[in-house]
Design a protein around this motif. Structure first.
Motif, short mmCIF file in Angstrom:
data_model
loop_
_atom_site.label_atom_id
_atom_site.label_comp_id
_atom_site.label_asym_id
_atom_site.label_seq_id
_atom_site.Cartn_x
_atom_site.Cartn_y
_atom_site.Cartn_z
N CYS A 92 0.21 8.65 4.57
CA CYS A 92 0.14 7.53 3.61
C CYS A 92 1.19 6.51 3.99
N PHE A 94 2.53 2.55 3.67
CA PHE A 94 2.42 1.44 2.72
C PHE A 94 1.86 0.21 3.45
N PRO A 95 1.13 -0.62 2.76
CA PRO A 95 0.59 -1.82 3.41
C PRO A 95 1.69 -2.83 3.73
N LYS A 96 2.60 -2.39 4.57
CA LYS A 96 3.73 -3.23 5.01
C LYS A 96 3.83 -3.08 6.52
N PHE A 104 11.71 2.48 4.38
CA PHE A 104 11.33 2.36 2.96
C PHE A 104 12.23 3.18 2.03
N TYR B 163 0.29 6.77 -3.06
CA TYR B 163 1.43 5.87 -2.97
C TYR B 163 2.58 6.37 -3.83
N ARG B 180 9.19 -1.10 -6.47
CA ARG B 180 8.89 -1.25 -5.04
C ARG B 180 7.48 -0.82 -4.65
N ILE B 181 6.84 -0.03 -5.50
CA ILE B 181 5.48 0.42 -5.14
C ILE B 181 4.45 -0.07 -6.15
N GLN B 185 1.97 -3.35 -5.53
CA GLN B 185 0.59 -2.92 -5.24
C GLN B 185 -0.38 -3.35 -6.34
N GLU B 279 -7.43 -4.92 -1.11
CA GLU B 279 -6.13 -4.31 -0.81
C GLU B 279 -6.17 -2.80 -1.07
#
Lengths: 247, 282
Positions: A92, A94-96, A104, B163, B180-181, B185, B279
């Motif tokens: 998993c 992150f979309p980064k 992170f 996530y 941060r998540i 998102q 996304e």
């Protein structure tokens, strides 16, 4: 290092782990095998309290990591999770971008100027540096599954865990990536205690110092000593083609 | 009647109903355009209204509507976001979560005139805010709260569990995970919620008619206790002068502007929602 004492876990009335009592030494690799639903994943997840969000999850008994009682009231669960990192079945990211993913977990703990050094160190540790050093600003989702899995491992290593919990980390990977992860885990053994859940008995035998067999929430007698092949020929040939490995 | 015939009949019924709805929507749009366009002279959007609304433009009414809507979001967004995060990230009892969700839907179904009545008694009379833009924005904030809450909650709940677990496994504290998540998102979902809430507030008349707005005498509110001119009130008052064709033409023009505003907000919400879905598929 890791010790279970009369430890049971259940979702509501459904018991998953029953009266477990055993210890695992530090700086070793333990493979955990067992049928689906036998409690392998739950066994890993209790070590870093990943089931805390589940409403009807109940435990009895104790589990210790490096002397710390994991479920004692007042335990700093965030510190525990930094000490006990977990790698999941499917990577998993992150979309980064790649570097943001790597740092992170430590972003607020190190200064911005240290980001590149920390990222390079852990990416080298997971043998990913050579493959991504020229594309650190690209989205991590552009990496292959195997690379993403190594990236999540680098992200976890950046936090500095003593224990690594790996829940079928190679189940969604091709043989080449699987071999890469297996080789990588061997190289991490000296500094980390590793628990590796797998369905593949030959994989369990080839990478682990001990194998734990779980059936219906109970640990069967350990199948030690392990007869490890001197050099798994099938993997060796694959590994020679993996970029970034030390000779 | 065999299954194929029955299916064809159902399909025909559904087709007719869909056509009717689309035709109705396009009829309304067509009427608005035909009646409203003649009022759209050069300065309609940027001129002050004159002669009790029979001439000039709708600048202050448009500005008043935007002020009211903007302040409404400022009140409503933190409350909606806070309640969603409490519900999704901190509350462990499934039953209490369900109770809160049902409560939100009940609030959403409450007739808007009741919001106006209760809101005015509480904010206007009890808290002594009077007939003012503050009272109106607070009433609208409560009114759009369920819309915002539902949209934001859907966005947060749609966030894949992986996530959260990845964040947990890295030892992030709960506030850090949220910051941060979850918030980054869910960003597009939140924007969608805000835009839909704004669209609802923009279309609302009953709740603010006697609690926040004025037809004339005010340009911009100068204090917290001043009312504000809005497009909704402007349209309603002008439409009551049915005998005067100039007033009616101005009302249609203002109606077209209001419709355009709501349409733009909905379109933007749809665009953000599409982005959010894309996304989440990464």
């Amino acid at each position: 290092m890791i010790q279970f004492k009369n430890f049971s876990a259940a979702f509501g009335e459904r018991k998953i782990l029953q009266e477990l009592t055993f210890s695992l030494p530090a700086n070793s690799i333990t493979s955990i095998i067992g049928a689906s639903g036998s409690g392998k994943t739950t066994l890993l997840r209790v070590l870093c309290r990943m089931n805390d969000r589940i409403e009807n999850f109940r435990i009895e008994g104790s589990v210790f990591v490096d002397g710390m009682d994991v479920y004692r009231p007042g335990t700093d669960v965030y510190a525990l999770r930094r000490k006990v990192g977990m790698i999941f079945q499917k990577p998993c990211v992150f979309p980064k971008n790649i570097i943001d993913n790597v740092i992170f977990g430590v972003r607020k703990k190190i200064s911005k100027k240290d980001y590149p050094d920390v990222a390079e160190k852990v990416l080298r540790e997971v043998f990913l540096w050579e493959e991504v050093k020229d594309r650190l600003g690209e989205k991590a989702t552009t990496l292959s599954q195997g690379q993403q899995q190594r990236l999540t491992l680098a992200r976890t290593l950046a936090v500095g865990p003593e224990v690594l919990l790996m829940d079928e980390p190679t189940s969604s990977l091709d043989p080449k990536s699987t071999a890469a992860i297996e080789k990588l885990v061997q190289s991490l053994k000296n500094r980390h205690t590793i628990l590796w859940v797998t369905h593949q008995h030959d994989q369990a035998q080839s990478i682990a110092d001990q194998v734990l067999v779980i059936e219906k929430g109970q640990v069967l007698p350990l199948s030690v000593p392990i007869v490890r092949p001197a050099k798994p020929a099938s993997f060796t040939s694959v590994l020679q083609n993996v970029q970034g490995y030390p000779e | 009647m065999n299954a194929i015939t029955a299916e064809k009949m159902v399909l025909a019924f559904i087709g007719c109903v869909t056509f009717l709805i689309v035709a109705l929507l396009f009829s309304i749009l067509a009427i608005m355009f035909i009646k409203g366009l003649p009022a759209m002279h050069g300065g309609f959007l940027f001129d002050e209204s004159r002669d009790f609304g029979r001439a000039g433009g709708i600048f202050y009414q448009s500005a008043g509507t935007l002020i009211l809507m903007g302040v409404t979001v400022l009140w409503s967004l933190p409350v909606a976001l806070g309640s969603v995060l409490f519900q999704t990230e901190y509350l462990e009892s499934g039953k209490f979560k369900t109770f809160l969700t049902q409560l939100t839907y009940i609030l959403n179904a409450t007739p808007t005139i009741l919001f106006g009545l209760v809101g005015y008694l509480f904010f206007g009379v009890y808290l002594e805010a009077g007939v003012s833009w503050v009272t109106g924005s607070l009433i609208l904030a409560v009114m759009i709260l369920p819309t915002l809450q539902v949209s934001i909650r859907e966005a947060v709940e749609a966030l894949p569990e992986k996530y959260r677990e990845a964040g947990m496994a890295l030892g992030l504290s709960r506030p850090a995970q949220i910051w941060r998540i979850i918030l980054p998102q869910s960003f597009y979902g939140m924007v969608t919620g805000v835009l839909l809430g704004l669209a609802r507030a923009a279309g609302e008349t009953a709740a603010i008619m006697f609690t926040a707005t004025t037809f004339s005498g005010i340009r911009f509110p100068q204090s917290f206790s001043d009312p504000v001119p809005t497009l909704q009130t402007h349209i309603l008052v002008l439409a009551q002068e049915a005998a005067n064709p100039e007033s009616i033409a101005q009302a249609w023009g203002a109606g077209l502007v209001l419709l355009g505003l709501v349409f733009l907000l909905t379109l933007a919400a749809w665009a953000f929602r599409t982005r959010m879905v894309m996304e989440s598929e990464l």
